[in-house]
Each structure stands twice: as C-alpha cells, then as structure tokens.
Design an enzyme around this catalytic site. Structure first.
Site, PDB file in Angstrom:
ATOM      1  CE  LYS A  91      62.874  77.739  25.511  1.00  0.00           C
ATOM      2  NZ  LYS A  91      62.261  77.409  26.642  1.00  0.00           N
TER       3      LYS A  91
ATOM      4  CD  GLN B  88      60.643  74.326  33.856  1.00  0.00           C
ATOM      5  OE1 GLN B  88      59.538  74.601  34.297  1.00  0.00           O
ATOM      6  NE2 GLN B  88      60.821  74.744  32.504  1.00  0.00           N
TER       7      GLN B  88
ATOM      8  CG  ASP C 174      59.675  71.351  25.946  1.00  0.00           C
ATOM      9  OD1 ASP C 174      58.771  71.657  26.786  1.00  0.00           O
ATOM     10  OD2 ASP C 174      60.859  71.534  26.297  1.00  0.00           O
TER      11      ASP C 174
ATOM     12  NE  ARG D 297      53.780  74.370  24.398  1.00  0.00           N
ATOM     13  CZ  ARG D 297      55.080  74.437  24.775  1.00  0.00           C
ATOM     14  NH1 ARG D 297      55.769  73.416  25.053  1.00  0.00           N
ATOM     15  NH2 ARG D 297      55.833  75.611  24.675  1.00  0.00           N
TER      16      ARG D 297
ATOM     17  NE  ARG E 106      59.123  74.156  22.950  1.00  0.00           N
ATOM     18  CZ  ARG E 106      60.444  74.676  22.774  1.00  0.00           C
ATOM     19  NH1 ARG E 106      60.823  74.567  21.540  1.00  0.00           N
ATOM     20  NH2 ARG E 106      61.233  74.827  23.589  1.00  0.00           N
TER      21      ARG E 106
HETATM   22  C1  S3P Z   1      62.769  72.501  31.051  1.00  0.00           C
HETATM   23  C2  S3P Z   1      62.174  71.419  31.755  1.00  0.00           C
HETATM   24  C3  S3P Z   1      60.678  71.221  30.941  1.00  0.00           C
HETATM   25  C4  S3P Z   1      60.588  71.604  29.526  1.00  0.00           C
HETATM   26  C5  S3P Z   1      60.983  73.181  29.719  1.00  0.00           C
HETATM   27  C6  S3P Z   1      62.420  73.248  29.710  1.00  0.00           C
HETATM   28  C7  S3P Z   1      64.161  72.579  31.611  1.00  0.00           C
HETATM   29  O1  S3P Z   1      59.843  71.694  31.927  1.00  0.00           O
HETATM   30  O2  S3P Z   1      59.222  71.544  29.279  1.00  0.00           O
HETATM   31  O3  S3P Z   1      60.587  73.650  28.259  1.00  0.00           O
HETATM   32  O4  S3P Z   1      65.113  73.423  30.992  1.00  0.00           O
HETATM   33  O5  S3P Z   1      64.491  72.084  32.728  1.00  0.00           O
HETATM   34  P1  S3P Z   1      59.267  70.713  33.194  1.00  0.00           P
HETATM   35  O6  S3P Z   1      60.481  70.519  33.856  1.00  0.00           O
HETATM   36  O7  S3P Z   1      58.273  71.655  34.081  1.00  0.00           O
HETATM   37  O8  S3P Z   1      58.685  69.568  32.572  1.00  0.00           O
END
Ligand code: S3P
Length: 436
Positions: A26, A174, A320, A351, A392
């Site tokens: 993803k 993110q 995750d 979660r 999840r």
């Molecule tokens: C992700 C970063 C994670 C993860 C999310 C996908 C990404 O979040 O939990 O499912 O693709 O950069 P955070 O960066 O907020 O921890």
C-alpha cells in the site's frame, strides 16, 4: 463471498496450507502514483495495489489532470505532467480511508498555485492532521483544519514555500514524506530528522525518479526546484498484509504456508523479528530484489509461541502489525508486554482499545496502558467483535477465530478492501473457517 459483505462469521478451520500471492504494498503504491504523476514522461507501475485507499489516490491525480491508464489489474500507466503540471480539480478531493494519501497530498498540494480541499471517510475525518500541517505552515503553507486539527484540510495554494530543518516529535513516515514533497517546491533545502527511523520509500523512490536526495536511517534532505524523470516501478507484495497469514499459520497446528515474494524492507519487518523472538518458525527463501526492494518467499510453519516483552526499538518497524501481534500473543505461552506504542491510538481506529475490547470479548485478560498493553494468553471463546471499520482489526479477529472454541462474528468488515482486497477468498482457500 464479496469483500462488501458487512460481517464475517469465522471459526476454527483446517490446518493452513498452500502458496499465496499477497497483493501489492500500500505505501509503495500510493507513492508510485504520486511521483509518476509529477514526473516528466510516462511511467509504468506493476503490482499496484487495487485497494480502495490506493485507488482513491489514483482517482485524485486523474482529477488533478493526470492521465492514468489501467491496461490490466494491478498495472497503471501514468502520463506524468511534471512538477508544475497539476491542474486544479472541481470540488473536494476524497482520500477515502487513507491517512497516507491525505498526509502526503497535504505536502504536495500546499505547494501548488491553486487551492484544494482534502476530505476523507468517517475514520480519516477523526485523525490528527496538525502533525503535518504544523511543519508545512512553518514552510509558508496556508492550510486550515477543523478546530480540533482534523480534516477536511483546506489548502490555500499560491504560497512561496521555504525549506526547513524539521525534527519530528513522533516517528512518522507520512509526515516526513509530506515535508519532502513540499520541499521539492521550496526554496533552499528541506531536511527531516526522526526520533526513530521509519519506512524510507519516499526517499528511495524520489531517488529512482532522478531526484538528488541525501538519506540515511532517521534522516533525509533534499533541495527544492528539482524535476522528476519518469521510471518504471515494481511494487512488492505488502508485508503488512502477509502479517495476518504469518500469525495464522504460526498459531494453527499443522499449518505450512508459503507467501510469495513479500517485501522485506527492514523498516517494515519488525513483526518478523518479534515473531521469531516468540519462537515462530518462519524462513526466507528465494531472496531477490524487486523494484530496488528486498523480497523473499516467506515459509511459515506452526510453532508453539511464547510471550515476550516487545522491544520498544521494534515498534516503528511494526507499527501496522500490532493487531496481528496481539493475536499471536493471545495464543502464546505467558504474557506479552507492549510499550511505547501510543501511536496505535490514532490509526484507522484506536487499535489498542479495539484489540483489548475484542480479545476480552473472547475471554482474555488484557491490561491496557496509555501506550501499550499486557496480553495474558488463554483459550479463546466465541463472541461478536466490532472492527470499528478498521481493516486490520477485522483481519486480526478472522485470524484469532482460527484458534477459537466457538463462532467469532466480526462486524463491519467492508474496509478490508482498503488494503487487502480478496483477503477473505485467500483465507478460505488456504483453510480458514470464514464466511460472509
Ligand atoms: C505509512 C506510514 C505509517 C503507517 C501507515 C502507512 C506510510 O503511518 O502506519 O499505515 O505509507 O508512510 P505513520 O507515518 O503515521 O506512522
């Protein structure tokens, strides 16, 4: 049975057997469509995740004027418009359930000459956005959230951004990625330092698209004003989806599954390390690289598990995977302790609470703390589980049911399609007791 069914009834099935193809990653799929859209030239993406989250991101770029073809499932041909080629969309842009989509787009759209509004579904509309809008505003962006910092994000374009050196208070790929995307448009350099290293797909992929970027675990820096050169992307199978089958085969006696060519970026495989500490029998075969990422077949066989104190250093690398880890812990010998995982409270659902309530419903004792829990294993009974619309959580309880004495009804499972379309069919095919 369709992914749209609103609930599952899951019961202990057969020993799990077979070779499974897990859908595309993803995180990589979101980024591939974003960077391909910004590139000069045509990029092909193979292994694109046909999930609702990633399709929502692709649909947003179509609305921003990018031509994206789907010649066959899991393949996209993206006609890049260049860093300066996006066009304003009519109306708001719907990120669906995807925190990754919304946060990365916030960085990218903050730097455009036009205004945008980002909205999401009920779950995304509750998630904190100041962690990303705060540093973007420091760069010169103008973004409004709701008073409590949640979406919609109203982005006022046409702002001149300036690079910053930002130290993230909480490890977040993110937020890091949003700042790097904004940094592409900013004057000077943008650097991000993390308290713990997080997944580095944005950095690796920017580099594959020809951007000069300096990065090491926990750090990334780029200079604004660079262009991206189209390239082809091969998306590996998603470790986070594979995780449910790793746990399922570990806890159902007699099981043996082969999960083909799963992405093993070390920033994603904390669960593999945790399960091995618990005594799991998981081997890696046929190692290779796929689109610059390490991949291997994972062969998992049933093995009795023991409880552990999950090393805090693993938390960001398995952020995750805690719903799956909780199920492994529920079926282990001795308690498992999780600490340093407060971020789990602001994912697609809280979660920690959702897993604690669900496992208590099935008869276990769970001691919840603000940043973790102690899971006291025991026999799992029957009950109805509320997934809180969290993909999840739903999949974790389908797995837990494979060791339960009775029927586990999992409510509100449509959101599994956000990350793992076809989970139910794959699960049934390898021996899960699961019906819609
Ligand atoms: C992700 C970063 C994670 C993860 C999310 C996908 C990404 O979040 O939990 O499912 O693709 O950069 P955070 O960066 O907020 O921890």
């Amino acid at each position: 049975m369709s992914q749209q069914s609103q609930h599952w009834v899951a019961t202990a099935g057969q020993p799990l057997r077979g070779t499974l193809e897990i859908p595309g990653d993803k995180s990589v799929s979101h980024r591939s469509v974003m960077l391909a859209a910004l590139a000069d030239g045509v990029s092909t993406i193979d292994g694109f995740l046909e999930g609702e989250d990633t399709r929502a991101t692709a649909a947003i770029f179509s609305r921003l004027g990018v031509r994206i073809e789907t010649p066959s499932p899991s393949r996209r041909i993206v006609h890049g418009v260049g860093v300066d080629g996006l066009k304003p969309a009519d109306g708001s842009l719907d990120c669906g359930n995807a925190g990754t989509g919304m946060r990365l787009l916030a960085g990218l759209l903050a730097a455009q000459p036009f205004d945008s509004v980002l909205v999401g579904d009920e779950s995304l509309s509750r998630r904190p956005m100041r962690r990303v809008t705060g540093p973007l505003v420091q760069m010169g962006a103008r973004i409004d959230t709701q008073d409590d910092g949640t979406p919609p994000l109203r982005i006022n374009g046409g702002q001149a951004l300036t690079g910053i050196d930002y130290t993230l208070p909480v490890a977040s790929a993110q937020v890091k990625s949003a700042l790097l995307l904004a940094g592409l448009y900013a004057s000077g350099e943008t650097s991000v330092t993390e308290p713990h290293p997080t997944r580095d797909y944005t950095e690796r992929m920017l580099s594959a698209f020809g951007v000069e970027i300096e990065f090491a675990p926990g750090y990334a820096k780029l200079r604004g004003g660079q262009r991206l050169r189209a390239t082809d992307i091969a998306v590996p199978a998603d470790f986070s989806s594979a995780a449910f089958f790793l746990v399922a085969a570990s806890i159902v006696p007699g099981s043996e599954l082969r999960l083909r060519a799963v992405g093993l970026n070390p920033r994603r495989t904390g669960l593999l390390r945790a399960l091995r500490l618990m005594g799991a029998d998981i081997s890696e075969e046929n190692p290779s690289t796929h689109g610059g990422e390490p991949v291997a077949d994972l062969v998992v066989r049933y093995a009795p598990l023991r409880g552990i104190e999950v090393p805090e250093v693993l938390v960001p690398d398995m952020i995750d995977e805690f719903p799956a880890l909780f199920v492994a812990a529920a079926c282990a010998e001795g308690p498992t302790v999780v600490r340093g995982a407060a971020e789990l409270r602001v994912k697609e659902s809280d979660r920690l609470a959702a897993m604690a309530v669900g496992l208590r419903t099935l008869g276990l004792r769970i001691d919840e703390t603000p940043d973790g829990a102690t899971i006291h294993p025991g026999p799992l009974g029957a009950g109805t589980i509320e997934s809180h619309g969290d993909h999840r959580i739903a999949m974790a309880f389908a797995v837990a049911a494979q060791r339960a004495a009775g029927e586990v009804r999992v409510d509100d499972v449509a959101n599994v399609a956000t990350s793992f379309p076809g989970f139910d069919r794959l699960a049934q095919d390898c021996g899960f007791g699961l019906r819609g």
